[in-house]
Design an enzyme around this catalytic site. Sequence first.
Site, PDB file in Angstrom:
ATOM      1  N   GLU A   1       0.744  -1.917  13.898  1.00 21.75           N
ATOM      2  CA  GLU A   1      -0.167  -0.867  13.072  1.00 21.75           C
ATOM      3  C   GLU A   1      -1.445  -1.003  13.878  1.00 21.75           C
ATOM      4  O   GLU A   1      -2.073  -2.481  14.177  1.00 21.75           O
ATOM      5  CB  GLU A   1      -0.541  -1.185  12.089  1.00 21.75           C
ATOM      6  CG  GLU A   1       1.127  -1.230  11.105  1.00 21.75           C
ATOM      7  CD  GLU A   1       0.817  -1.520   9.375  1.00 21.75           C
ATOM      8  OE1 GLU A   1      -0.301  -1.467   8.804  1.00 21.75           O
ATOM      9  OE2 GLU A   1       2.081  -2.064   8.604  1.00 21.75           O
TER      10      GLU A   1
ATOM     11  N   TYR B   1      -7.080  -3.528  12.669  1.00 15.34           N
ATOM     12  CA  TYR B   1      -7.860  -2.429  11.978  1.00 15.34           C
ATOM     13  C   TYR B   1      -9.093  -3.134  12.623  1.00 15.34           C
ATOM     14  O   TYR B   1     -10.086  -2.252  11.305  1.00 15.34           O
ATOM     15  CB  TYR B   1      -7.769  -1.644  10.503  1.00 15.34           C
ATOM     16  CG  TYR B   1      -6.223  -1.401  10.115  1.00 15.34           C
ATOM     17  CD1 TYR B   1      -5.802   0.040  10.569  1.00 15.34           C
ATOM     18  CD2 TYR B   1      -5.019  -2.337   9.972  1.00 15.34           C
ATOM     19  CE1 TYR B   1      -4.694   0.291  10.321  1.00 15.34           C
ATOM     20  CE2 TYR B   1      -3.972  -2.059  10.103  1.00 15.34           C
ATOM     21  CZ  TYR B   1      -3.188  -0.134  10.004  1.00 15.34           C
ATOM     22  OH  TYR B   1      -2.216   0.375   9.670  1.00 15.34           O
TER      23      TYR B   1
ATOM     24  N   ASP C   1       0.782  -0.868  -0.514  1.00 21.85           N
ATOM     25  CA  ASP C   1      -0.017  -0.037   0.114  1.00 21.85           C
ATOM     26  C   ASP C   1       0.459   1.344  -0.277  1.00 21.85           C
ATOM     27  O   ASP C   1       0.743   2.229   0.475  1.00 21.85           O
ATOM     28  CB  ASP C   1      -0.701  -0.175   1.756  1.00 21.85           C
ATOM     29  CG  ASP C   1      -1.698   0.948   1.244  1.00 21.85           C
ATOM     30  OD1 ASP C   1      -2.396   1.371   0.209  1.00 21.85           O
ATOM     31  OD2 ASP C   1      -1.922   1.599   2.381  1.00 21.85           O
TER      32      ASP C   1
ATOM     33  N   GLU D   1       3.520  -8.105   7.087  1.00 27.45           N
ATOM     34  CA  GLU D   1       1.616  -8.967   6.426  1.00 27.45           C
ATOM     35  C   GLU D   1       2.000  -9.655   5.454  1.00 27.45           C
ATOM     36  O   GLU D   1       1.763  -9.478   4.356  1.00 27.45           O
ATOM     37  CB  GLU D   1       0.945  -8.153   6.145  1.00 27.45           C
ATOM     38  CG  GLU D   1       0.475  -7.126   7.560  1.00 27.45           C
ATOM     39  CD  GLU D   1      -0.812  -5.955   6.992  1.00 27.45           C
ATOM     40  OE1 GLU D   1      -0.986  -5.949   6.506  1.00 27.45           O
ATOM     41  OE2 GLU D   1      -0.960  -5.636   8.209  1.00 27.45           O
TER      42      GLU D   1
HETATM   43  C1  GCB Z   1      -1.484  -2.479   6.226  1.00 24.80           C
HETATM   44  C2  GCB Z   1      -0.062  -2.360   6.237  1.00 24.80           C
HETATM   45  C3  GCB Z   1       0.314  -0.861   5.822  1.00 24.80           C
HETATM   46  C4  GCB Z   1      -1.440  -0.410   4.917  1.00 24.80           C
HETATM   47  C5  GCB Z   1      -1.650   0.138   5.883  1.00 24.80           C
HETATM   48  C6  GCB Z   1      -2.968   0.579   5.468  1.00 24.80           C
HETATM   49  O1  GCB Z   1      -1.641  -3.426   7.122  1.00 24.80           O
HETATM   50  O2  GCB Z   1       0.613  -3.132   6.494  1.00 24.80           O
HETATM   51  O3  GCB Z   1       1.024  -0.458   4.615  1.00 24.80           O
HETATM   52  O4  GCB Z   1      -0.302   0.883   4.605  1.00 24.80           O
HETATM   53  O5  GCB Z   1      -2.804  -1.611   6.704  1.00 24.80           O
HETATM   54  O6  GCB Z   1      -3.846   1.532   5.827  1.00 24.80           O
HETATM   55  O7  GCB Z   1      -4.222   0.066   5.383  1.00 24.80           O
END
Ligand code: GCB
Length: 657
Positions: free
Chosen positions: A549, A513, A216, A460
């Site tokens: 994260e 997330y 990403d 990931e």
């Molecule tokens: C993740 C990734 C990261 C992305 C982020 C997102 O899990 O490790 O590279 O930018 O989520 O914002 O989706």
Amino acid sequence: MAAAAPGGSAAGLFPLLLLLPLLPGRSAALPGMPGMLFPRDTPTRERKELGGLWSFRADLSPGRNAGFAQRWYQQPLRQTGPVIDMPVPASFNDMTQDPSLENYIGWVWYEKEVLLPARWLQDPPHTRVVLRFGSAHYYAVVWVNGEQVVEHEGGHLPFEADISNVIRGSPGTLCRITVALNNTLTPHTLPPGSIQYMTDKTRYPKNYFVQNTRFDFFNYAGIHRPVVLYTTPSVYIDDITVTTTSSEHVALVQYKVSVVGSSAYSLSLSLRDQEGKVVATGDGPQGELKVLNPNLWWPYLMHENPGYLYSLEVKMQAQVAWASLEDVYTLPVGIRTVHVTSTQFLINGRPFYFHGVNKHEDADIRGKGLDWALIMKDFNLLRWLGANSFRTSHYPYAEEIMDLCDAYGIVVIDESPGVGIKLPESLGNDSLSHHMVVMQELIRRDKNRPSVVMWSVANEPASELPPADFYFRKVISYTKALDPSRPVTFVTEANYALDRGAPYVDVICVNSYFSWYHDPGHLEVIPLQLTAQFENWYKTYQKPIIQSEYGADSVPGLHSDPPLMFSEEYQKAMLKEYHAVFDKKRKEYVIGELIWNFADFMTNQGTTRVLGNKKGIFTRQRQPKAAAFVLRERYWKIANESSCLPPVKTSHSFCLK
Ligand code: GCB
């Protein structure tokens, strides 16, 4: 759009149309890799910076192979077609108004003509002249005065070539450096990618293709880090490896020095403190320096004088047929230890809690090109925030950045470019052997850095797939064999019960997330889901856990109360829900929290990205969103709780080292 790919060796034939699956010149020869010391001015070495404007051309021929077919490297680039000026270091993508350059895939050509000091060419005393690239993305082939001197695969690590013989064999002191650079990714590159041909003629033009990636961030390309020429004597210090241990009043600095060019040499070493006082001396290629009452290297906010660095001066003397030669190299050395228990991460025997960020090398216009002003601003923001650490998501950062982490005491989880490893074909032997080379290059570069406390081999990956077991067992044990002094991890988003790599790591790093990609808009699920996440991982592995994260996008200036997704209020509210759970679990085994992300950054275009990823707590231009103030208050509070120092003021953080 459309591109050519690396395929065949640079001297050989390139396919008229795109990709061969394997890159040229991939070396499996790991042991015995030469050193990669950062080029420094010393009494015996000189360096010449080659930054500035280079000549540039994208190869727009249908197969992207005209440059090789017509041997553009054999004469000045301006003589084989039009060129434009291109800054180095910088990504080329955003430099013009031409969208086809922004999305270009294939070979681009760079060239710089340099006048060499005449004294470098004198013979004897045989000065060795080395051409070094801090990094170039992704596959580079380099010629000097028309002669190929080096090829390198991988975008984030340095490579170099001894060009002494080439320049001595050429008339005059003009040195023409030509670089062909290809940003094509394959399932076996790091990061992986693939070219997809769109063959439906009713929907796409002839020969249309796109490059797919599963990470990403925008695949910026170009010569991203400084290019320098530097000299050494012909017998020279090639590499230095330092590890440190300490007990209450004594530290030991173990060293190993390798010298190339002669076996008849002597070495002397002296370690100086910051006042310039010699605190220990040694000799020979291997040994131990004893430092009484050492000043330990402490992380930022854990000590009033963080990032203490000694200077290790290594002097080599050799007798060759015509003269006696001397080489001097000075390495910054921080004395610190790292240990992991089932619930803690210890630096110098004291529990360390990572309160930090994930970053990207990313900015307007220059893309991933090194920029001192941006680097300084970022370190000032980190310290303003009270952040004590970051992860180099998702690739190794510039050596210039790592130097400042050492000097300021910012703790680093040093990550390889193993991001987007999602397909089974990227978990096979070709990928694995390249991944091992990358780990070796990374460790060779960063092994002496006190700020680096852990290696991360990937972000990931598809770690629940069957081949992931063998792959991660191998790449992690290989990394540990290369550097037994540091823990190793990779960052997972897999289910705790299905992850096949987690058994091999020292610290569990997990991304989640909740209320964003899962149950979007439902902040109320966070306490339950996050608590379960921690408990499940801990129950399964009894290893400390970092929330590597978590985050939410917010469009700066977009407000909504009650909080709705993409507003600054939602980003703040989501952080607070996570923090409440962290505060419970950090009393047990959670050893860190790294926000995603420090700043907004560019990605591929897509329906979920508004001019890039907006999960920054700072904008791409480094202005704080509301979430930055939430985090700042929290980080300083944690720092004050866990520090043995008198409380530090949150204002004027720039006064702190
Ligand atoms: C993740 C990734 C990261 C992305 C982020 C997102 O899990 O490790 O590279 O930018 O989520 O914002 O989706």
